[in-house]
Design an enzyme around this catalytic site. Structure first.
Site, mmCIF file in Angstrom:
data_model
loop_
_atom_site.group_PDB
_atom_site.id
_atom_site.type_symbol
_atom_site.label_atom_id
_atom_site.label_comp_id
_atom_site.label_asym_id
_atom_site.label_seq_id
_atom_site.Cartn_x
_atom_site.Cartn_y
_atom_site.Cartn_z
ATOM 1 N N HIS A 316 0.848 -1.189 0.000
ATOM 2 C CA HIS A 316 0.000 0.000 0.000
ATOM 3 C C HIS A 316 0.879 1.232 0.000
ATOM 4 C CE1 HIS A 316 -3.162 2.831 1.073
ATOM 5 N NE2 HIS A 316 -3.992 1.917 0.650
ATOM 6 N N ASP A 373 -7.962 -5.384 0.029
ATOM 7 C CA ASP A 373 -8.463 -6.255 -1.036
ATOM 8 C C ASP A 373 -8.059 -7.718 -0.867
ATOM 9 O OD1 ASP A 373 -9.750 -4.229 -2.485
ATOM 10 O OD2 ASP A 373 -7.857 -3.576 -3.354
#
Ligand code: CMC
Length: 439
Positions: A316, A373
């Protein structure tokens, strides 16, 4: 002395020394959580320099009161409220209201918001014909974006740039119709009749009914499924200046309508490095399973830059410790699958992959952790959502964030059209050559 770096922070100003000997004092902005930003708004006009930050990893594009995120500590709060508290207690409609309007609604405000959502749940009947015009191969995200853009053809008057009464009605329209659009596009893809919304149901139950009910049978949404969906939508509701939100703000900055801005945001979300990763995670895990389940092989592949392969759902831009959304979803995964009596071999593969990656130097050094996700698709699949609709679900969840950020930008009297600069590295001036004289 090192030149061309910000050298000092003097009270509320930073002093920048440039290589040509210029010095400039720049204001320092401090946020409520003590985040610091150097305001370079006057840098070019006063020194002729711009800053360079591809991917905007160090660039603040706005000041916002909606979401606070600390990637080092794994903190995420909407309007100050920790995501864990909202995930454990709130309904998605409350969270949507919180994000759009800045406060938790009281009962009266929530009832009015829900009434408004019900009032706007239907599509204009003409819009149903649009679904027949898409090719059978069209991805649901392409359909969703096109349909949201089309709404501006039906509601153009209020949808321009009004953030007062117009915003209320357009926010409710979008929040409600996006759910109908998503469910209708699924029904169209499987050849079943559209199921119309029902006012007596909650936001999530209503969506599930439109997705899974058929005229020949009674349908009662499973409360476990409703709760799981409510949780996932809350966890996706906003994430400050991510790619799709930055897109919504960029489009809005030209004073495009709410519908146009959100349609663009949906397309930005679709990319596999952003929201599209949730579909790619399940496809990757299924591929690994079909290949014999050798996780180590795929971890090694991800470490080999020449392979072009990445572990989807890992890493991320902002979280460098853990993604708090992923922690909540991973815990929910076991509970939801247990309650539904589903055993998904892919969940075991995902857990193994996380364990191996988190003890591997490559992932540890780069601070790569599972993101939102990584586990969400396992829940979506367990509650019956088809894989190519996963990113549509992300869009449903993110919509309040996009609307709130659109409103915040439009309400800011100092906002300007988004227009980054560049450093030109192309050909310096050359003359035009007639075609007969070219090599
Ligand atoms: N697998 C293997 N290596 C990775 C991965 C990954 N998933 N993610 C990053 N890296 C490596 C990357 O190769 C680079 O290595 P090096 O320093 O040796 O060149 C380093 O880690 C830093 O990566 P980056 O691409 O510079 O990081 P970024 O901040 O630009 O990108 C990201 C962030 C999310 C796009 C990236 O981690 C990624 O591609 N992840 C997979 C896609 C994904 O799961 N996206 C969903 C993000 S969360 C949902 C949302 O969009 O909000």
């Amino acid at each position: 002395m090192t030149q061309n770096v910000v050298r000092e922070i003097v009270s509320n100003n930073a002093v920048l020394y440039l290589p040509d000997g210029q010095t400039i004092e720049l204001p320092v902005i401090t946020g409520t959580e003590n985040e610091k930003a150097i305001d370079i708004g006057k840098l070019r006009s006063q020194t002729g320099h711009i800053t360079m930050d591809p991917g905007y990893g160090n660039t603040g594009s706005c000041q916002s009161t909606i979401t606070f995120l600390d990637g080092e500590k794994g903190i995420l709060r909407y309007r100050g409220i920790p995501i864990e508290q909202l995930a454990g207690n709130a309904r998605f409609t409350e969270v949507a209201y919180l994000i759009i309007y800045g406060k938790l609604p009281n009962q009266q405000e929530l009832d009015a918001f829900r009434d408004s959502l019900n009032q706007h749940a239907l599509l204009h009947e003409d819009m149903k014909h649009f679904f027949s015009s898409f090719s059978g191969q069209a991805h649901p995200m392409a359909i969703l974006s096109a349909m949201v853009a089309s709404l501006s053809g039906y509601y153009s008057d209020e949808s321009a740039v009004d953030t007062n009464g117009g915003l209320d009605v357009n926010a409710a329209r979008l929040m409600s119709k996006i759910r109908t659009l998503a469910a209708f596009s699924y029904k169209k893809s499987i050849g079943q009749p559209f199921v119309y919304p029902r006012d007596s149901l909650s936001y999530c139950a209503n969506f599930l009914r439109m997705m899974f009910a058929v005229p020949s049978r009674d349908y009662e949404p499973d409360p476990v499924v409703v709760e799981a969906l409510n949780l996932l939508l809350i966890l996706h509701a906003d994430h400050e200046q991510n790619c799709s939100t930055a897109t919504v703000r960029t489009v809005a900055s030209s004073h495009a309508s709410l519908y146009a801005s959100i349609s663009a945001g949906i397309l930005a979300l679709w990319g596999p490095l952003h929201g599209g990763a949730n579909q790619k995670v399940i496809e990757m895990l299924e591929h690994i399973r079909a290949d014999g389940g050798n996780i180590r092989k795929f971890i090694d592949l991800a470490k080999d830059k020449s392979s072009g392969f990445r572990i989807m759902g890992f890493g991320h831009r902002v979280y460098k410790n853990f993604d708090p959304r992923a922690t909540v979803i991973k815990n929910a995964c076991d509970k939801v699958l247990n309650k539904l009596g589903i055993e998904d071999p892919v969940l075991d593969l995902a857990k193994q992959m996380e364990e191996i990656a988190l003890s591997d130097d490559y992932f540890v050094e780069r601070k790569l952790y599972p993101n939102v996700d990584f586990y969400s698709g396992i829940i979506y699949r367990a509650i019956g959502i088809p894989v190519d609709m996963f990113t549509v679900m992300f869009a449903l969840g993110r919509l309040p964030g996009w609307i709130g950020q659109w409103k915040e930008l439009m309400d800011d009297p100092t906002h300007r059209i988004t227009r980054p600069r560049q450093v030109y590295q192309g050909q310096t001036v050359v003359d035009y050559v007639a075609i007969e004289n070219r090599d």
